[in-house]
Enzyme design. Sequence first.
Site, PDB file in Angstrom:
ATOM      1  N   MET A   1      -2.173  -6.729  -2.684  1.00 39.86           N
ATOM      2  CA  MET A   1      -1.331  -8.405  -3.043  1.00 39.86           C
ATOM      3  C   MET A   1      -1.653  -8.997  -2.411  1.00 39.86           C
ATOM      4  O   MET A   1      -2.600 -10.423  -2.784  1.00 39.86           O
ATOM      5  CB  MET A   1      -0.092  -8.541  -3.341  1.00 39.86           C
ATOM      6  CG  MET A   1       0.534  -9.275  -4.221  1.00 39.86           C
ATOM      7  SD  MET A   1       0.113  -9.125  -5.284  1.00 39.86           S
ATOM      8  CE  MET A   1       0.857  -8.079  -6.430  1.00 39.86           C
ATOM      9  N   LYS A   2      -2.078  -9.429  -0.783  1.00 38.80           N
ATOM     10  CA  LYS A   2      -1.646 -10.701  -0.403  1.00 38.80           C
ATOM     11  C   LYS A   2      -3.732 -10.333   0.229  1.00 38.80           C
ATOM     12  O   LYS A   2      -3.963 -11.481   0.039  1.00 38.80           O
ATOM     13  CB  LYS A   2      -1.393 -10.380   0.893  1.00 38.80           C
ATOM     14  CG  LYS A   2      -1.741  -9.686   2.442  1.00 38.80           C
ATOM     15  CD  LYS A   2      -0.457 -10.127   3.280  1.00 38.80           C
ATOM     16  CE  LYS A   2      -0.927  -9.474   5.006  1.00 38.80           C
ATOM     17  NZ  LYS A   2      -1.768  -8.730   4.851  1.00 38.80           N
ATOM     18  N   GLY A   3      -4.516  -9.544  -0.537  1.00 36.69           N
ATOM     19  CA  GLY A   3      -5.841  -9.938  -0.024  1.00 36.69           C
ATOM     20  C   GLY A   3      -6.179  -9.789   2.119  1.00 36.69           C
ATOM     21  O   GLY A   3      -5.876  -9.827   2.541  1.00 36.69           O
TER      22      GLY A   3
END
Length: 246
Positions: free
Chosen positions: A127-129
């Site tokens: 998600m946070k990449g």
Amino acid sequence: MAEKLVKPYGDTLNDGRVQLSFTLPVALDDAAKEGARQLAMMMGLAEPAVVHAEDMGQDFSFFIVYGQCKHQVDLSSIKVSRPEFETLDKEGVNRLIAEKMRRKMVVIGACIETDAHTVGIDAIMNMKGYNGHKGLESYHEMRAINLGAQVDSEDLVKRALEEKADVILVSQIVTQKNIHLDNLTRLADLLEAEGLRDRVILIVGGPRISHELAKELGYDAGFGTRTYAEDVASFAVHEWIKRNST
Ligand code: B12
């Protein structure tokens, strides 16, 4: 095309100055230092000078050598193989999936075999990449399944079948003794044996992975350093459309 000749520079343009560091499996003494200097000369550096030498303990020594590179390279003659696609932003990718696939794209990823370096695959998938670029888990038209580290190729193939994966992402960071070549070949062979190879888009990434190497190993694309989720997602959706357009 006009020649574009370049060589390294340190103090003044085209002076060829470079810095080289290496370790020798011997204790640090004057002979080791002179050996390091001579090795640098044999490697093609002119006027090498050992500017730093450090005892690494237990018969190992570390050297930094400055020297001059006499060569230059013509950048206009160099061809680098890259996957051909237009990079879209996250919204562009989501829009294209919704419009063309009319269902979520299933992406499964793992760092395979003995390799435990998960930061790369997490940068692409989580998600946070990475570096301000959100990962595939944040793409609402994708179902991103990250299996993590040290996943056996058999388990990855089994899960890809169960999940009906459209895309398989593989990460290989360790390349010591070319272990990545064995691992990647094994995975490609397993997919072939399961009759799955043509049904999935197979992508590999890692700091020492090039697109050219990936193609040689039978993969659809290879991505190296500074890759972001949108690069992989854009390639995958364009590739899916190419394969599924009649
Ligand atoms: C962190 C780290 C570890 C951590 C890993 C923790 C974890 N959970 O990942 C720990 C401490 C466990 C570790 C262990 C080891 N490590 Co280590 N490790 C590193 C280190 C310092 C950073 C790697 C990293 O996180 N990079 C940041 C990420 C974001 O970059 P990236 O991986 O390149 O990913 C990007 C791209 O390559 C690409 N990408 C990567 N994967 C994928 C996949 C797909 C599908 C796509 C599209 C793109 C993609 O996209 C990412 C984002 O842009 C590197 C050195 C370095 N500075 O690189 C050494 C390094 C990778 N390790 C190395 C080694 C040798 C080891 C050990 C063998 C050491 C030992 N003797 O025990 C063990 C092996 C463990 C194992 N079984 O795998 C060597 C590998 C040398 C080689 N060429 O093979 C390195 C290069 C260090 C060195 N100079 O010697 N390591």
